[in-house]
Design a protein around this motif. Sequence first.
Motif, mmCIF file in Angstrom:
data_model
loop_
_atom_site.group_PDB
_atom_site.id
_atom_site.type_symbol
_atom_site.label_atom_id
_atom_site.label_comp_id
_atom_site.label_asym_id
_atom_site.label_seq_id
_atom_site.Cartn_x
_atom_site.Cartn_y
_atom_site.Cartn_z
ATOM 1 N N ASP A 67 0.862 -1.175 0.000
ATOM 2 C CA ASP A 67 0.000 0.000 0.000
ATOM 3 C C ASP A 67 0.901 1.228 0.000
ATOM 4 O O ASP A 67 2.134 1.119 -0.076
ATOM 5 C CB ASP A 67 -0.981 -0.011 1.187
ATOM 6 N N ASP A 68 0.299 2.402 0.081
ATOM 7 C CA ASP A 68 1.080 3.633 -0.024
ATOM 8 C C ASP A 68 2.113 3.764 1.095
ATOM 9 O O ASP A 68 3.248 4.208 0.859
ATOM 10 C CB ASP A 68 0.149 4.852 -0.002
ATOM 11 N N ILE A 69 1.753 3.370 2.303
ATOM 12 C CA ILE A 69 2.683 3.503 3.424
ATOM 13 C C ILE A 69 3.852 2.538 3.271
ATOM 14 O O ILE A 69 5.016 2.907 3.455
ATOM 15 C CB ILE A 69 1.957 3.277 4.761
ATOM 16 N N VAL A 70 3.563 1.279 2.916
ATOM 17 C CA VAL A 70 4.631 0.302 2.705
ATOM 18 C C VAL A 70 5.556 0.768 1.582
ATOM 19 O O VAL A 70 6.783 0.683 1.693
ATOM 20 C CB VAL A 70 4.054 -1.089 2.385
ATOM 21 N N ALA A 71 4.978 1.290 0.502
ATOM 22 C CA ALA A 71 5.781 1.766 -0.632
ATOM 23 C C ALA A 71 6.702 2.912 -0.219
ATOM 24 O O ALA A 71 7.868 2.969 -0.631
ATOM 25 C CB ALA A 71 4.866 2.205 -1.775
ATOM 26 N N LYS A 72 6.207 3.823 0.613
ATOM 27 C CA LYS A 72 7.032 4.947 1.059
ATOM 28 C C LYS A 72 8.174 4.462 1.956
ATOM 29 O O LYS A 72 9.293 4.966 1.872
ATOM 30 C CB LYS A 72 6.159 5.954 1.801
ATOM 31 N N VAL A 73 7.890 3.495 2.819
ATOM 32 C CA VAL A 73 8.933 2.945 3.682
ATOM 33 C C VAL A 73 10.010 2.267 2.837
ATOM 34 O O VAL A 73 11.215 2.458 3.065
ATOM 35 C CB VAL A 73 8.337 1.953 4.699
ATOM 36 N N GLU A 74 9.605 1.472 1.850
ATOM 37 C CA GLU A 74 10.572 0.772 0.995
ATOM 38 C C GLU A 74 11.422 1.765 0.204
ATOM 39 O O GLU A 74 12.632 1.557 0.044
ATOM 40 C CB GLU A 74 9.826 -0.174 0.064
ATOM 41 N N ALA A 75 10.805 2.838 -0.278
ATOM 42 C CA ALA A 75 11.567 3.857 -1.010
ATOM 43 C C ALA A 75 12.552 4.566 -0.088
ATOM 44 O O ALA A 75 13.690 4.875 -0.472
ATOM 45 C CB ALA A 75 10.606 4.869 -1.638
ATOM 46 N N ARG A 76 12.138 4.826 1.153
ATOM 47 C CA ARG A 76 13.021 5.485 2.121
ATOM 48 C C ARG A 76 14.196 4.584 2.476
ATOM 49 O O ARG A 76 15.322 5.049 2.677
ATOM 50 C CB ARG A 76 12.234 5.867 3.370
ATOM 51 N N LEU A 77 13.951 3.274 2.574
ATOM 52 C CA LEU A 77 15.039 2.330 2.843
ATOM 53 C C LEU A 77 16.069 2.361 1.716
ATOM 54 O O LEU A 77 17.279 2.323 1.967
ATOM 55 C CB LEU A 77 14.475 0.921 3.000
ATOM 56 N N ALA A 78 15.601 2.417 0.484
ATOM 57 C CA ALA A 78 16.525 2.474 -0.653
ATOM 58 C C ALA A 78 17.347 3.760 -0.623
ATOM 59 O O ALA A 78 18.549 3.755 -0.917
ATOM 60 C CB ALA A 78 15.735 2.368 -1.962
#
Length: 265
Positions: A71-82
């Motif tokens: 979802d949007d929150i998971v996607a933002k977390v994954e992008a921040r990790l990268a």
Amino acid sequence: HDFVLKNLIFVVFSRAFLYKRFLSDEECDHLINLAKGKLEKSRVVIDDDTGASTESEERTSSGMFLSKRQDDIVAKVEARLAAWTFLPEENGEPLQILHYENGQKYEPHLDFYFDQETLKNGGHRFATVLMYLSNVTKGGETVFPMWEGKIHQLKDDSWTECAKQGYAVKPRKGDALLFFSLHLNATTDPTSLHGSCPVIEGEKWSATRWIHVRSFGKRQSGCVDENESCEIWAKEGECEKNPTYMVGSEKDLGFCRKSCKACSA
């Protein structure tokens, strides 16, 4: 990247980094809520040739995998990790949410692989990010028994005896711990041995992101199994218990679609 630099509070020591407040309280709570009601007993690998796993007293937590960009929150977390790790988002495994109740633990272990079957998908796990989703009243520390820095870390009675056996990090809601399992020359690093100390008071929620040396999780087309243990897992009911990994979705195909009879050969 400016966001990362402003919020990286301190370095633990060589090739391990603690990022204070990497996640907001709302993000932590959201990840926990995604996992509630879907947790299964954690497993450990028992066959280095096939990657087959089983339940073990070495690892007594429960957990489940989310889908990539679920979802949007998971996607933002994954992008921040990268952005923080400077490692491609596509090299990461789906987030694994873990729950430790009183007395539950994970004995010291290594995150890099020994089985050739697993190495086919993305190669070794190069780095691990542990994100703490809750505070723990006592216990639940992440401990590194082989790190030389342990002799310089003073610990009072707020630390458990387990944590005193190595360099340790206390779980604090929102914090993220990044460490590397491979040296810069791509050889495996045995000093990355780490464990989760038993929870003494309270409960521990965490999210793990394993990052590989190559792209991870690009499913093959066609009706196939991508792990030799798929048939065994299917007979044990994992298609229903762990559908995200086993079956997947149209956007993110699973690893065991053939054995789960989720496709036509």
